[in-house]
Design an enzyme around this catalytic site. Structure first.
Site, short mmCIF file in Angstrom:
data_model
loop_
_atom_site.label_atom_id
_atom_site.label_comp_id
_atom_site.label_asym_id
_atom_site.label_seq_id
_atom_site.Cartn_x
_atom_site.Cartn_y
_atom_site.Cartn_z
N GLY A 101 14.56 34.86 24.54
CA GLY A 101 14.55 33.52 25.07
C GLY A 101 15.93 32.90 25.21
O GLY A 101 16.87 33.27 24.49
N GLY A 106 32.90 43.22 0.06
CA GLY A 106 32.73 42.90 -1.35
C GLY A 106 31.63 41.90 -1.61
O GLY A 106 31.54 41.34 -2.71
N GLU A 149 25.16 45.79 -3.04
CA GLU A 149 23.79 46.28 -3.17
C GLU A 149 23.64 47.69 -2.62
O GLU A 149 23.00 48.55 -3.25
CB GLU A 149 22.83 45.31 -2.46
CG GLU A 149 22.69 43.99 -3.19
CD GLU A 149 21.87 42.95 -2.45
OE1 GLU A 149 21.57 41.90 -3.05
OE2 GLU A 149 21.54 43.18 -1.26
N ALA A 153 20.35 35.76 -6.14
CA ALA A 153 20.52 37.02 -6.87
C ALA A 153 21.21 38.05 -6.01
O ALA A 153 21.05 38.08 -4.79
CB ALA A 153 19.17 37.56 -7.34
N HIS A 200 10.22 36.45 -28.41
CA HIS A 200 10.89 37.58 -29.05
C HIS A 200 9.98 38.80 -29.08
O HIS A 200 8.78 38.67 -29.34
CB HIS A 200 11.28 37.18 -30.48
CG HIS A 200 12.05 38.24 -31.20
ND1 HIS A 200 13.40 38.45 -30.96
CD2 HIS A 200 11.67 39.15 -32.13
CE1 HIS A 200 13.82 39.44 -31.73
NE2 HIS A 200 12.79 39.88 -32.45
#
Length: 410
Positions: free
Chosen positions: A57, A122, A128, A287, A383
């Site tokens: 488009g 970098g 990744e 992340a 824990h």
């Protein structure tokens, strides 16, 4: 996965030395999953009453779009409002031999898994893919201009990521650029600005992305863009043409998929819901899926010093995850909180270690609610798990005076 297989031996698993990996099977299953997901998205759109037109488009005027369909025919459609969300594309660095390189678009579609890989960049994608290919057994060399990878993240956490990459066997080349690529009998010859030469099977350019705006005919209808093609928008995602809007990577604000979704939601509320809504870019978590992953939310230490008038309290914790103490892997998890000394408000959180993104999503809710360090401290931990460290960091690592200038050109 290969690293997990290595670690499993110290958990009692007896594995043969030869563990097979089928690259073509992975690619086939990846493609099938993409097809499945695309089908789900199309059904969601259809069920919501959206009419889809396939093709390329471009704007004809402020209210009309011309679509070139797959068979070459052209059709025009008109609307009161037009939303541009065409994303961005990877770019090749302009050096001799650049045609020998690939981008992230092709990285998971190669006919064969490379045994040797050179990556230039970098940022997220570079780090990744270095982790992905190294995890599959390839020899990986990562080149980038700065002293550390992941410019823009907290410098202390960048040091941790760089150490982890090296610990996984990735060779780092900071302060280095590629100057030329040449095809040779045994692969691609890579030349650097330090005068070094490397031979590799694949060269991945991961040096940033450009907005997909070049063929949209934007200037002809008055939509302003900057010199790189980024669409200029106001706080509500409206362009310089009042009824044309833009969200996502084409606006180069925070280029993350969930942020584009937020911008789209705000656009919908503003234009169709009668609720003018600005996207909120405060405390957006993110992340980097390296191995192990890095995840952050809020301000890093450098940003906190720039944006607050009071001293900064820094809390850090570095420890061996329980899994690593048994497997013998020498790789620590590192966590960090940045706190306003005057208000006790937690300004930022960072973590590099297993499950960091899962943990940081919950921390993001706390920061969005304005949580203080005292409220973190009063929270009971679970824990044993890594996440409990965020609510048990009692000792101040350092106090940084307001106005302190940190070295930020790493």
């Amino acid at each position: 996965m290969s690293f997990d297989l290595q670690d499993s031996r110290n958990f009692g698993w007896e594995l043969s030395d030869e563990i097979g990996f089928n690259w073509k099977k992975l690619l086939h299953n990846k493609t099938q999953e993409i097809i499945r997901l695309n089908g789900i998205y199309k059904r969601l759109l259809s069920n919501a009453g959206v009419t889809m037109f396939e093709g390329e488009g471009k704007l004809i005027d402020a209210h009309s779009v011309e679509v070139t369909q797959p068979d070459g025919t052209e059709k025009q459609y008109s609307a009161k409002h037009i939303l541009i969300a065409t994303g961005s594309r990877a770019q090749l660095v302009n050096i001799p031999g650049k045609e020998l390189a690939i981008t992230s678009d092709e990285a998971l579609s190669l006919d064969e898994l490379p045994k040797r890989a050179v990556i230039l960049g970098g940022g997220y994608i570079a780090v990744e893919f270095a982790s992905i290919w190294r995890g599959m057994g390839a020899e990986v060399d990562l080149f980038y201009r700065k002293e550390l990878p992941l410019r823009g993240f907290d410098d202390e956490m960048r040091v941790v990521v760089a150490k982890n990459l090296e610990g996984r066997g990735i060779r780092l080349h900071p302060g280095t650029n590629l100057t030329e690529l040449r095809q040779s009998e045994d692969g691609i010859r890579v030349l650097t600005d330090h005068g070094d030469e490397f031979t590799t099977d694949v060269v991945l350019f991961a040096t940033g992305r450009l907005p997909n705006t070049k063929r949209l005919n934007l200037q002809a209808v008055g939509v302003e863009v900057d010199k790189t093609g980024v669409i200029k928008v106001d706080e509500y995602s409206c362009t310089t043409v009042p009824n044309i809007w833009a969200v996502g990577d084409v606006t180069n604000r925070i280029n993350l998929t969930p942020v584009a979704l937020m911008e789209g939601t705000c656009f919908s509320k503003t234009v169709f819901g009668g609720q003018p809504t600005k996207p909120d870019y405060i405390n957006v978590p993110c992340a980097v899926f390296c191995i192990p992953p890095l995840s952050v939310v809020g301000l890093n230490e450098q940003q906190a010093l720039e944006q607050t008038k009071s001293d900064i309290l820094v809390y850090t914790s570095s420890f061996n995850p329980m899994k690593n103490t048994i497997s013998g892997r020498q790789e620590k998890t590192t966590m960090k909180l940045v706190v306003d000394a005057e208000t006790d408000k937690v300004l930022g959180a960072s973590m590099c270690g297993p499950d960091a993104p899962e943990i940081m999503q919950g921390i993001a809710v706390a920061l969005k609610c304005g949580a203080t360090k005292a409220q973190f401290d009063s929270t009971v931990g679970i824990h044993p798990c890594a996440a409990e460290e965020f609510v048990t960091m009692r000792s101040i690592t350092r106090r940084v005076a307001a106005g302190t200038k940190l070295k930020t050109n790493l």
